[in-house]
Design a protein around this motif. Structure first.
Motif, mmCIF file in Angstrom:
data_model
loop_
_atom_site.group_PDB
_atom_site.id
_atom_site.type_symbol
_atom_site.label_atom_id
_atom_site.label_comp_id
_atom_site.label_asym_id
_atom_site.label_seq_id
_atom_site.Cartn_x
_atom_site.Cartn_y
_atom_site.Cartn_z
ATOM 1 N N TYR B 2 -8.662 -7.600 10.041
ATOM 2 C CA TYR B 2 -7.751 -6.728 10.059
ATOM 3 C C TYR B 2 -8.262 -5.780 9.115
ATOM 4 N N PRO B 3 -7.623 -4.275 9.389
ATOM 5 C CA PRO B 3 -7.903 -3.172 8.280
ATOM 6 C C PRO B 3 -7.373 -3.477 6.960
ATOM 7 N N TRP B 5 -5.077 -2.438 4.392
ATOM 8 C CA TRP B 5 -4.018 -1.746 4.860
ATOM 9 C C TRP B 5 -3.853 -0.383 3.807
ATOM 10 N N GLN B 8 -6.004 2.178 5.797
ATOM 11 C CA GLN B 8 -5.626 2.546 7.390
ATOM 12 C C GLN B 8 -4.434 3.272 7.309
ATOM 13 N N GLU B 136 -12.196 -3.687 6.074
ATOM 14 C CA GLU B 136 -11.435 -4.961 6.710
ATOM 15 C C GLU B 136 -11.468 -5.983 5.792
#
Lengths: 477, 477
Positions: B2-3, B5, B8, B136
């Protein structure tokens, strides 16, 4: 482990409206009860848990109940496109090795012979012996399989997992928000990810779907202007008709209406300007079967400022351009994220869907200096006609199987209604007529794939290595 | 994967307001720039990627920037509770084996001696050599560690992973919705999951946090009545003061104000009735450190109808009562879902947090026939005082270490302001005074854990196996 969406939603908000169709409404508790009953029936008729089945049907509630029943049984559902020709469906049914096709009574004539058909009415009238329904699903369980063609023209069955769908639906809210009173108008096919993802969102969000069997522009105009719905997914040809309908009747979009998710390539500026005038917010999206719906979405605020852009990725997703990290440099669009398919079934089962975790789309694009994606050229000269993907190679393969045709090349031609339509260039080896070729195409291809024009030529434009240059075909038009 | 946060969110909505504090505002791009700079500085000062560090500081923006910097470095952040006594902090620092404590300059006096302290000002004024920041994060990476006591009274460091926080934040929207203009008032401690989860939501949702260094009832009254904020997390003692403030000034909650998330045990009916009169929607929640915030939440609509209930689980979560599946049967509350901690650190690292995937909370409760959770009795006679968890065993352990005390028993006493306060019953072996014991407690316990009353008794109520019966203590009050 994640909860069975249907059971969990019925537990949490049993009385909320889940589905409306032709004036009838079902709440989440009712949806659960019917779908569980259908699961019992399917099970008693021999559909095993975790097995792979195919489904074909019109966009009506009984299709949804059958789909949800299969989800209770954790079946891998091959969602068949009703617009395909028998040959095309036969290929998919064979490739997917499904034991049964669960079929809307009205759709039986669409299917090839000699397959195991279970009619909706048979299921609905049978006795269902209660079985245990799993309360939990795993993220990597396959929910749906949709066929999409690629560069070769051979359709590949794309797996869409629980995790893919869930990540897609959640990322979408992080982008466009979520309200308790959201109602999604669904007039796109349920066998496409555009329609099926509306159902998934409804289960996760707890919101109502207003289902249309077929797109009905004046119905949508009424629903949008009255505020009866808040969201709608569509493609350009539908938007054009809705805009006309609103304008001709001097109507505005209701302030309650939140957003149109518009897929299938960039929209003409004219549409966006007209939409703005009547307060119709539009979010253009870039998505595909392999990414279980949206990968990037352009917000309504940016619609004109970033004209032609597909926007930025949704929160969990990443987009990069192959071999560059500079803005404005064109290259293949690569996608990464939990919404990307883990792979294919059937003859492409061994083909990896990603390289180092990145999906190579075949589409060409660039990112601007703010990170907005612009799609410059679709993969393998993809033609998008009324929201349906049409792959030239697939049509060429069919044409070249004709006993009078030596070579064939297909490209897209601009069309006012459909955005694009396919056109064929053919080198003959025996004499025949255009009509004869068109008849032949209608037997083997979905109607929207049948070339709108056939041109007889002496030779096709080819490059040094004898590869067909489809872009040169366009110049012949 | 997941990126990251922070990166992103800054990429997607750079210009949206992320944080407001005392009239100053930072957008997501600024938050990113400052936190990346701090990450460079921390790295240059010797904080290694993936290492475990502790953080202590006041609820001010510079604390948030340091936290986000540590998140860029993928550090495991032990978030220290500023209200603890030096002994308690020393235990946590030792148990967590942190190399450094990054410390607000004003908080240095709270910490024990002989530890490696890195002051905020040192970090902020140092030179930061740019390093690569990971784009990530993996779901099972530990973001934060918070200490919480259990039945034994020994605090355990609870891991909260990227996946835990993300699942919690996403499930929360599926329950209460999400709007682009949402602003969350944060006046609960950032070292608690109640406050820290507000930061996580802000990053995922792209919404603004209005941060208070300390709870300020009249500030909250102003923000709620004017519609400056839309959401607030609080505990009962704060709600009481906000209700008073609104009522005394003849104010209503703004129609823009969406919801109060109210934690720390069921709320008095009187509060709910008063809140309803001034249009203040309240969602009571049941959550704990081990579940990275809410597990169940009672919607505002159900507040009075289901008085005393903690509501239904959030979408990804499951709740069941041990050894029963019948409604209204009491038993231990078990919780399952992606928000449940994978485990502990330090001396409890080998202790599993779950059995067959279920977290055994120690709390006693039941589900009614609609599946609403009612918490009947808190784990190990847990006392919740002003939103802080107070474990009797922890206080008893401290008391029994006193050279004049033979036995000690602690229970909760109702308190108008704090909900509950701890009270001690003590059997002496040597003569001493209550004042002397209280002074001793103040040296070894956070102030909110120090017993509000000390009673000298001849013996403590014990059962046949000589186990202290804390419920019997209450009868002595």
């Amino acid at each position: 482990m994640y909860p069975n969406w249907i059971l969990q939603r019925a537990y949490l908000t049993p009385n909320r409206s889940a589905l409306t169709f032709e004036g009838e409404t079902w709440n989440f508790e009712q949806i659960k009860e019917i779908s569980v009953q259908r699961a019992y029936q399917l099970s008693s008729l021999g559909i095993e848990e975790n097995s792979r089945i195919a489904i074909i049907g019109r966009s009506r509630p009984n299709l949804i109940f059958i789909m949800y029943a299969c989800m209770h049984l954790k079946c891998e559902m091959v969602l068949l496109n009703r617009k395909l020709a028998k040959d095309e469906l036969a290929y998919q049914i064979q490739d997917a090795e499904v034991k049964y096709i669960i079929c809307d009574d009205e759709d039986q004539h669409l299917l090839p012979e000699n397959i195991n058909i279970l009619l909706f009415s048979t299921v609905e009238m049978s006795y269902g012996n209660p079985i245990a329904i799993d309360l939990e699903w795993s993220l990597n369980q396959t929910t749906s399989i949709m066929y999409t063609s690629g560069t070769t023209g051979f359709p590949k069955g794309v797996r869409q997992t629980v995790g893919n769908h869930q990540a897609s639906a959640l990322a979408s809210i992080l982008n466009i928000g979520l309200g308790e009173d959201d109602v999604w108008l669904c007039a796109v096919p349920l066998f496409h990810i555009s329609g099926f993802s509306i159902l998934i969102r409804s289960l996760l969000y707890g919101n109502e779907v207003k289902l249309y069997e077929k797109f009905d522009a004046m119905g949508a105009v009424e629903d949008i202007s009255s505020g009866r719905v808040t969201h709608m997914s569509l493609v350009a040809v539908m938007l054009e008709r809705i805009l006309n309908g609103l304008e001709e009747n001097g109507l505005m979009a209701s302030p309650k209406f939140k957003i149109i998710l518009a897929g299938g390539g960039p929209f003409p500026k004219d549409y966006l300007v007209r939409a703005k005038k009547i307060n119709l917010p539009i979010a253009q999206t870039y998505g595909m079967t392999e990414t279980s719906s949206q990968t990037a979405t352009l917000s309504n605020e940016d619609a004109i400022r970033k004209l032609g852009s597909a926007g930025k990725p949704l929160f969990f997703n990443q987009i990069k351009i192959a071999d560059t990290d500079k803005p404005y440099v064109e290259g293949e669009i690569l996608i990464r994220g939990p919404h990307v398919t883990p792979g294919y079934i059937g003859q492409f089962a061994k083909k990896s869907s990603t390289i180092d975790g990145w999906l190579h789309t075949g589409d060409i694009g660039y990112l601007d200096d703010e990170g907005y994606l612009f799609v410059v050229d679709r993969r393998s000269d993809l033609i998008i006609s009324g929201g349906e993907n049409v792959y030239p190679a697939e049509i060429e393969n069919v044409l070249m199987a004709h006993h009078c045709i030596r070579e064939a090349g297909v490209c897209g031609m601009e069309d006012e209604t459909w955005g694009q339509v396919p056109v064929a260039f053919v080198v003959l080896k025996k004499e025949t007529t255009k009509e004869e070729i068109l008849d032949y195409c209608l037997d083997h291809l979905a109607k929207y794939k049948v070339p709108k024009e056939i041109h007889f030529v002496e030779q096709l434009p080819r490059n040094g290595s004898n590869k067909l240059m489809r872009r040169k075909l366009k110049e012949l038009l």
